[in-house]
Each structure stands twice: as C-alpha cells, then as structure tokens.
Design a protein around this motif. Structure first.
Motif, PDB file in Angstrom:
ATOM      1  N   MET A   1      41.096  41.140  42.188  1.00 32.93           N
ATOM      2  CA  MET A   1      42.117  40.486  41.394  1.00 32.93           C
ATOM      3  C   MET A   1      42.787  41.499  40.485  1.00 32.93           C
ATOM      4  N   SER A   2      44.003  41.202  40.147  1.00 37.39           N
ATOM      5  CA  SER A   2      44.785  42.167  39.375  1.00 37.39           C
ATOM      6  C   SER A   2      44.637  41.986  37.868  1.00 37.39           C
ATOM      7  N   ASN A   3      43.955  40.955  37.442  1.00 37.32           N
ATOM      8  CA  ASN A   3      43.759  40.676  36.015  1.00 37.32           C
ATOM      9  C   ASN A   3      45.075  40.438  35.273  1.00 37.32           C
ATOM     10  N   LEU A   4      46.089  39.986  35.990  1.00 36.29           N
ATOM     11  CA  LEU A   4      47.358  39.659  35.343  1.00 36.29           C
ATOM     12  C   LEU A   4      47.374  38.220  34.831  1.00 36.29           C
ATOM     13  N   LEU A   5      46.490  37.412  35.401  1.00 37.81           N
ATOM     14  CA  LEU A   5      46.445  36.010  34.991  1.00 37.81           C
ATOM     15  C   LEU A   5      45.579  35.855  33.746  1.00 37.81           C
ATOM     16  N   PRO A   6      45.917  34.904  32.911  1.00 34.91           N
ATOM     17  CA  PRO A   6      45.065  34.655  31.742  1.00 34.91           C
ATOM     18  C   PRO A   6      43.738  34.033  32.172  1.00 34.91           C
ATOM     19  N   ARG A   7      42.784  34.012  31.262  1.00 34.41           N
ATOM     20  CA  ARG A   7      41.450  33.480  31.592  1.00 34.41           C
ATOM     21  C   ARG A   7      41.485  31.989  31.921  1.00 34.41           C
ATOM     22  N   ASN A   8      42.444  31.309  31.360  1.00 33.95           N
ATOM     23  CA  ASN A   8      42.507  29.859  31.598  1.00 33.95           C
ATOM     24  C   ASN A   8      43.405  29.499  32.794  1.00 33.95           C
ATOM     25  N   ALA A   9      43.646  30.443  33.723  1.00 35.43           N
ATOM     26  CA  ALA A   9      44.486  30.187  34.899  1.00 35.43           C
ATOM     27  C   ALA A   9      43.824  29.129  35.779  1.00 35.43           C
ATOM     28  N   THR A  10      44.657  28.322  36.384  1.00 38.39           N
ATOM     29  CA  THR A  10      44.145  27.262  37.257  1.00 38.39           C
ATOM     30  C   THR A  10      43.708  27.864  38.592  1.00 38.39           C
ATOM     31  N   LYS A  11      42.971  27.060  39.336  1.00 40.58           N
ATOM     32  CA  LYS A  11      42.506  27.512  40.647  1.00 40.58           C
ATOM     33  C   LYS A  11      43.696  27.787  41.567  1.00 40.58           C
ATOM     34  N   LEU A  12      44.741  26.975  41.497  1.00 45.19           N
ATOM     35  CA  LEU A  12      45.937  27.172  42.301  1.00 45.19           C
ATOM     36  C   LEU A  12      46.582  28.522  41.982  1.00 45.19           C
ATOM     37  N   GLU A  13      46.713  28.864  40.723  1.00 47.54           N
ATOM     38  CA  GLU A  13      47.308  30.138  40.328  1.00 47.54           C
ATOM     39  C   GLU A  13      46.468  31.309  40.824  1.00 47.54           C
ATOM     40  N   LYS A  14      45.151  31.179  40.768  1.00 46.12           N
ATOM     41  CA  LYS A  14      44.278  32.245  41.267  1.00 46.12           C
ATOM     42  C   LYS A  14      44.409  32.409  42.783  1.00 46.12           C
ATOM     43  N   ASN A  15      44.528  31.282  43.497  1.00 47.91           N
ATOM     44  CA  ASN A  15      44.691  31.338  44.950  1.00 47.91           C
ATOM     45  C   ASN A  15      46.029  31.974  45.332  1.00 47.91           C
ATOM     46  N   ILE A  16      47.060  31.656  44.585  1.00 51.61           N
ATOM     47  CA  ILE A  16      48.377  32.243  44.843  1.00 51.61           C
ATOM     48  C   ILE A  16      48.331  33.749  44.608  1.00 51.61           C
ATOM     49  N   GLU A  17      47.627  34.162  43.569  1.00 53.64           N
ATOM     50  CA  GLU A  17      47.513  35.588  43.296  1.00 53.64           C
ATOM     51  C   GLU A  17      46.767  36.300  44.433  1.00 53.64           C
ATOM     52  N   GLN A  18      45.685  35.685  44.930  1.00 52.72           N
ATOM     53  CA  GLN A  18      44.955  36.281  46.042  1.00 52.72           C
ATOM     54  C   GLN A  18      45.820  36.366  47.293  1.00 52.72           C
ATOM     55  N   LEU A  19      46.607  35.342  47.539  1.00 47.94           N
ATOM     56  CA  LEU A  19      47.503  35.345  48.680  1.00 47.94           C
ATOM     57  C   LEU A  19      48.528  36.468  48.543  1.00 47.94           C
ATOM     58  N   GLY A  20      49.064  36.665  47.364  1.00 48.29           N
ATOM     59  CA  GLY A  20      50.014  37.744  47.121  1.00 48.29           C
ATOM     60  C   GLY A  20      49.401  39.106  47.370  1.00 48.29           C
ATOM     61  N   GLU A  21      48.141  39.277  47.016  1.00 44.43           N
ATOM     62  CA  GLU A  21      47.469  40.547  47.267  1.00 44.43           C
ATOM     63  C   GLU A  21      47.289  40.784  48.759  1.00 44.43           C
ATOM     64  N   LYS A  22      46.978  39.723  49.511  1.00 46.67           N
ATOM     65  CA  LYS A  22      46.820  39.860  50.961  1.00 46.67           C
ATOM     66  C   LYS A  22      48.163  40.211  51.610  1.00 46.67           C
ATOM     67  N   ILE A  23      49.228  39.587  51.157  1.00 50.25           N
ATOM     68  CA  ILE A  23      50.551  39.849  51.725  1.00 50.25           C
ATOM     69  C   ILE A  23      50.971  41.284  51.453  1.00 50.25           C
ATOM     70  N   SER A  24      50.628  41.793  50.282  1.00 51.08           N
ATOM     71  CA  SER A  24      51.036  43.170  49.954  1.00 51.08           C
ATOM     72  C   SER A  24      50.312  44.204  50.823  1.00 51.08           C
ATOM     73  N   LEU A  25      49.200  43.818  51.466  1.00 53.43           N
ATOM     74  CA  LEU A  25      48.491  44.737  52.345  1.00 53.43           C
ATOM     75  C   LEU A  25      49.126  44.832  53.735  1.00 53.43           C
ATOM     76  N   ILE A  26      49.990  43.861  54.066  1.00 54.59           N
ATOM     77  CA  ILE A  26      50.641  43.875  55.375  1.00 54.59           C
ATOM     78  C   ILE A  26      51.687  44.984  55.393  1.00 54.59           C
ATOM     79  N   ARG A  27      51.636  45.812  56.426  1.00 54.33           N
ATOM     80  CA  ARG A  27      52.583  46.919  56.548  1.00 54.33           C
ATOM     81  C   ARG A  27      53.872  46.397  57.181  1.00 54.33           C
ATOM     82  N   VAL A  28      54.961  46.424  56.435  1.00 54.20           N
ATOM     83  CA  VAL A  28      56.260  45.997  56.945  1.00 54.20           C
ATOM     84  C   VAL A  28      57.182  47.218  56.963  1.00 54.20           C
TER      85      VAL A  28
END
Length: 174
Positions: A1-28
């Motif tokens: 995780m990038s630690n950009l989200l606050p500690r009180n981030a919802t589960k949805l926000e954490k999942n979106i952040e993880q998805l964004g990290e996975k997308i950034s690994l795709i070579r385009v």
C-alpha cells in the motif's frame, strides 16, 4: 500500500487503491501505440482512425495496413482531388479510367465524374461496393459520380411450370 489513504479509509477506498497499484504494474507501450512501425497489429485500426484513414479493410495484411496509415497524411492533404480518388480506387480495381465532367464532348454537368472499368474485366458485387466506399471516402461533398462496369454475380434461378390437359364439356338442359 502507498500509505496515501488516511487510517480511517473505508474498505472500498482501500480496494480501489490496491486495484490502482495493480493497474500501474501493467506495461502499456504508449509510445509504441503512436508509431506506425512499432504499433501492435491489434491496435492498427485505432492508429488508422487517429491518422484519418478513410478507407480501411480489416482483411488487409499487416504491411498494407501500415502503408495505408503512412500514406494518409499526403492523402488527406489532397482529399477530394482526382489523384486521391484514383489512389483509393486503385486499391480495389486495376484497369479503370476516371473521366471528369469537362473531359466529355459536350461537357457534362459540372462536378460530376465517371469511373469506367475496362469492359474485359468483370467486377464482383463486393468489388463494386468497395469501389463505391472508396469513392465516397474521398470525394468532395459537391461531386456526383457514376460507375460504368460489368458486374458478375451468382444466384439460384428456379424455373417451374405446369401443364394441364383435358376436355371441355358444355352441358345444356332441354
């Protein structure tokens, strides 16, 4: 995780952040997508759209597709001219003549032209439709045209008939 989200981030926000990290690994290969020579074959139709390639056949081989994109800049500069119409018709038919309105004796209606396909060559319906598509893709809006060509087609033809015979009898009452 990038630690950009606050500690009180919802589960949805954490999942979106993880998805964004996975997308950034795709070579385009964004740079390659805009290069005619390095663009992946599957992306060539989009590159053709970007370069305003007006006449495109999906069944062309890879080299013809790349050549069409490469030639689009000079083609678009001369759009609507007799040479641009000829270059597109030449991709479909070999033996033809393009005759403008002023080349007839007497001259025809202005801004008209005729595509005359040599009578010894037969076009299929598909080729005729491709010629129409090629012309429509490049002619100016004011131009009207006709095509003079022999066209071959196949169809099923059924001939039926019937025969009746008999004697005609008239009955009269007395």
């Amino acid at each position: 995780m990038s630690n950009l989200l606050p500690r009180n981030a919802t589960k949805l926000e954490k999942n979106i952040e993880q998805l964004g990290e996975k997308i950034s690994l795709i070579r385009v290969p964004f740079v390659d997508l805009h290069s005619i020579d390095r663009c992946p074959v599957l992306h060539l139709p989009w590159l053709a759209w970007e370069h305003r390639v007006e006449y495109w056949q999906p069944d062309w081989n890879e080299q013809d597709k790349r050549n069409a994109i490469r030639e689009s800049e000079s083609f678009n500069a001369g759009r609507g001219t007799q040479s641009s119409i000829s270059s597109l018709i030449g991709t479909v038919v070999d033996h033809y003549q393009l005759k403008a309105w002023y080349e007839f004796n007497p001259p025809q209606k202005p801004f008209t032209f005729v595509v005359i396909v040599s009578p010894q060559y037969l076009l299929s319906i598909e080729q005729l439709l491709q010629v129409h598509t090629a012309i429509d893709a490049t002619k100016s809006a004011r131009d009207n045209y006709s095509i003079s060509a022999k066209v071959k087609t196949t169809c099923d033809f059924y001939l039926t008939g019937s025969v009746t015979s008999g004697t005609k009898i008239h009955l009269e009452s007395l």
